[in-house]
Design a protein around this motif. Structure first.
Motif, PDB file in Angstrom:
ATOM      1  N   UNK A 270      20.640  38.670  47.500  1.00 56.38           N
ATOM      2  CA  UNK A 270      21.424  39.901  47.505  1.00 56.38           C
ATOM      3  C   UNK A 270      22.786  39.691  48.163  1.00 56.38           C
ATOM      4  N   UNK A 271      22.811  38.933  49.247  1.00 53.83           N
ATOM      5  CA  UNK A 271      24.074  38.658  49.929  1.00 53.83           C
ATOM      6  C   UNK A 271      25.025  37.895  49.015  1.00 53.83           C
ATOM      7  N   UNK A 272      24.501  36.922  48.277  1.00 54.52           N
ATOM      8  CA  UNK A 272      25.333  36.161  47.343  1.00 54.52           C
ATOM      9  C   UNK A 272      25.868  37.051  46.227  1.00 54.52           C
ATOM     10  N   UNK A 273      25.027  37.948  45.722  1.00 56.36           N
ATOM     11  CA  UNK A 273      25.475  38.869  44.665  1.00 56.36           C
ATOM     12  C   UNK A 273      26.585  39.783  45.164  1.00 56.36           C
ATOM     13  N   UNK A 274      26.465  40.281  46.394  1.00 55.10           N
ATOM     14  CA  UNK A 274      27.504  41.135  46.965  1.00 55.10           C
ATOM     15  C   UNK A 274      28.818  40.359  47.123  1.00 55.10           C
ATOM     16  N   UNK A 275      28.719  39.100  47.538  1.00 49.04           N
ATOM     17  CA  UNK A 275      29.924  38.284  47.688  1.00 49.04           C
ATOM     18  C   UNK A 275      30.589  38.032  46.341  1.00 49.04           C
ATOM     19  N   UNK A 276      29.785  37.765  45.311  1.00 51.76           N
ATOM     20  CA  UNK A 276      30.335  37.561  43.967  1.00 51.76           C
ATOM     21  C   UNK A 276      31.045  38.811  43.476  1.00 51.76           C
ATOM     22  N   UNK A 277      30.451  39.969  43.722  1.00 53.21           N
ATOM     23  CA  UNK A 277      31.070  41.220  43.288  1.00 53.21           C
ATOM     24  C   UNK A 277      32.378  41.464  44.040  1.00 53.21           C
ATOM     25  N   UNK A 278      32.396  41.157  45.342  1.00 55.93           N
ATOM     26  CA  UNK A 278      33.621  41.351  46.121  1.00 55.93           C
ATOM     27  C   UNK A 278      34.746  40.454  45.619  1.00 55.93           C
ATOM     28  N   UNK A 279      34.424  39.191  45.321  1.00 53.04           N
ATOM     29  CA  UNK A 279      35.433  38.262  44.802  1.00 53.04           C
ATOM     30  C   UNK A 279      35.920  38.724  43.436  1.00 53.04           C
ATOM     31  N   UNK A 280      34.998  39.194  42.594  1.00 50.68           N
ATOM     32  CA  UNK A 280      35.367  39.681  41.261  1.00 50.68           C
ATOM     33  C   UNK A 280      36.334  40.851  41.356  1.00 50.68           C
ATOM     34  N   UNK A 281      36.034  41.816  42.209  1.00 51.36           N
ATOM     35  CA  UNK A 281      36.900  42.987  42.360  1.00 51.36           C
ATOM     36  C   UNK A 281      38.268  42.580  42.886  1.00 51.36           C
ATOM     37  N   UNK A 282      38.294  41.651  43.821  1.00 50.87           N
ATOM     38  CA  UNK A 282      39.575  41.218  44.399  1.00 50.87           C
ATOM     39  C   UNK A 282      40.459  40.544  43.353  1.00 50.87           C
ATOM     40  N   UNK A 283      39.862  39.679  42.539  1.00 53.23           N
ATOM     41  CA  UNK A 283      40.641  38.978  41.512  1.00 53.23           C
ATOM     42  C   UNK A 283      41.159  39.956  40.465  1.00 53.23           C
ATOM     43  N   UNK A 284      40.311  40.907  40.044  1.00 58.98           N
ATOM     44  CA  UNK A 284      40.746  41.880  39.041  1.00 58.98           C
ATOM     45  C   UNK A 284      41.848  42.792  39.586  1.00 58.98           C
ATOM     46  N   UNK A 285      41.785  43.118  40.868  1.00 54.58           N
ATOM     47  CA  UNK A 285      42.854  43.924  41.461  1.00 54.58           C
ATOM     48  C   UNK A 285      44.153  43.135  41.538  1.00 54.58           C
ATOM     49  N   UNK A 286      44.060  41.854  41.843  1.00 53.02           N
ATOM     50  CA  UNK A 286      45.274  41.047  41.906  1.00 53.02           C
ATOM     51  C   UNK A 286      45.920  40.909  40.537  1.00 53.02           C
ATOM     52  N   UNK A 287      45.088  40.839  39.484  1.00 58.71           N
ATOM     53  CA  UNK A 287      45.639  40.784  38.125  1.00 58.71           C
ATOM     54  C   UNK A 287      46.244  42.122  37.719  1.00 58.71           C
ATOM     55  N   UNK A 288      45.655  43.209  38.205  1.00 61.20           N
ATOM     56  CA  UNK A 288      46.161  44.540  37.837  1.00 61.20           C
ATOM     57  C   UNK A 288      47.538  44.820  38.441  1.00 61.20           C
ATOM     58  N   UNK A 289      47.840  44.199  39.593  1.00 63.31           N
ATOM     59  CA  UNK A 289      49.118  44.428  40.241  1.00 63.31           C
ATOM     60  C   UNK A 289      50.239  43.583  39.673  1.00 63.31           C
ATOM     61  N   UNK A 290      49.901  42.616  38.835  1.00 63.59           N
ATOM     62  CA  UNK A 290      50.931  41.727  38.269  1.00 63.59           C
ATOM     63  C   UNK A 290      51.553  42.358  37.026  1.00 63.59           C
TER      64      UNK A 290
END
Length: 290
Positions: A270-290
């Motif tokens: 579960x901890x690994x899944x939460x970390x994967x989701x956090x990284x996914x959201x961060x990358x998608x937000x960084x792409x959205x700001x470009x």
């Protein structure tokens, strides 16, 4: 007074009543109310069939009170008394890393190939014939479960991580090709037409118009499949001998029947899944700001 001799107010009320009585039609000629009724009819039918199956199933001599109390006792042990016993925390983290590596490799392999196949499968880029051929091929791939692909490739390479990587990659290829091709087809056609008007080649259209326009969608689908592959890799660790934390979870739950270790491994997953989701959201937000 109106032209037909009716008071104007009465005529307006009559038109309003007629417009409200008309049910709006969808593109297939079925109104939303009729469509909703059909959905409820299907759901009710499925619920009745499920209820009949539940009642008519032969449960043998199960003591329901003992079964329910035992289930809650196991859940209490798993979530409130989690503890690693047969392996250390370092070994468990290493097994999590192995599972993560399998999911990462399968996602990278399938995503790269899916971009190419998705471009050829998109009607606005590859044509109708190649689109129908590739979409039919990947539909066949998706129709066969991942574990079956793993077992098919295990005939050649044997059970283990190699068969798991190839089988998961093959099924991911069918999934991502469909998603990528639909993303390419849904993009604004004016971008492609504008580049064609300038004399751009097919590859120039892809790299200068298609990929920059759809990159956010491609990344979103890739990360979603990455999370799916991580969960599938857990199952393949037990089913195909691929190793990783999934094998430890299988041994703890089915061989040792150690619910405390099942709980500890579950928390790591579960901890690994939460970390994967956090990284996914961060990358998608960084792409959205470009």
């Amino acid at each position: 007074m109106s032209d037909n001799g009716l008071p104007l107010e009465a005529l307006l009320n009559e038109k309003k009543r007629r417009s409200e009585s008309k049910e709006p039609q969808l593109s297939n000629g079925i109104g939303p109310k009729s469509s909703l009724r059909n959905v409820w009819f299907v759901l009710t039918g499925l619920a009745l069939v499920s209820l009949y199956a539940f009642v008519s199933f032969d449960y043998g001599n199960i003591d329901w009170g003992l079964a329910i109390s035992g289930t809650f006792a196991n859940l209490k042990t798993i979530f409130l008394e989690a503890e690693l016993s047969s392996i250390s925390l370092t070994d468990a983290l290493l097994q999590v890393l192995i599972t993560f590596a399998i999911a990462f490799l399968t996602t990278v392999f399938s995503a790269v190939l899916s971009v190419v196949l998705g471009l050829l499968a998109a009607r606005n880029l590859g044509g109708k014939r190649s689109s129908a051929l590739i979409k039919g091929f990947v539909a066949l791939i998706r129709a066969i479960p991942t574990v079956m692909w793993v077992l098919i490739f295990a005939i050649v390479s044997g059970l283990g991580s190699v068969a798991a990587v190839i089988g998961i990659s093959f099924h991911s290829l069918g999934y991502l090709t469909k998603m990528f091709s639909e993303s390419f087809e849904e993009m604004d056609g004016g971008v492609i037409e504008a580049l064609k008007a300038t004399g751009a080649s097919w590859w120039e259209i892809v790299f200068q118009g298609v990929l920059p326009t759809t990159i956010r969608s491609l990344v979103a689908w890739t990360f979603m499949r990455f999370e799916i592959n991580y969960i599938v890799a857990l199952g393949m660790g037990a089913a195909a001998g691929a190793g990783g934390i999934g094998f430890n979870l299988f041994m703890a739950g089915n061989f040792y029947y150690n619910m405390r270790e099942v709980g500890a491994v579950t928390f790591l997953i579960l901890l690994t899944c939460f970390l994967l989701e956090a990284v996914s959201v961060r990358i998608k937000r960084s792409l959205a700001t470009k």
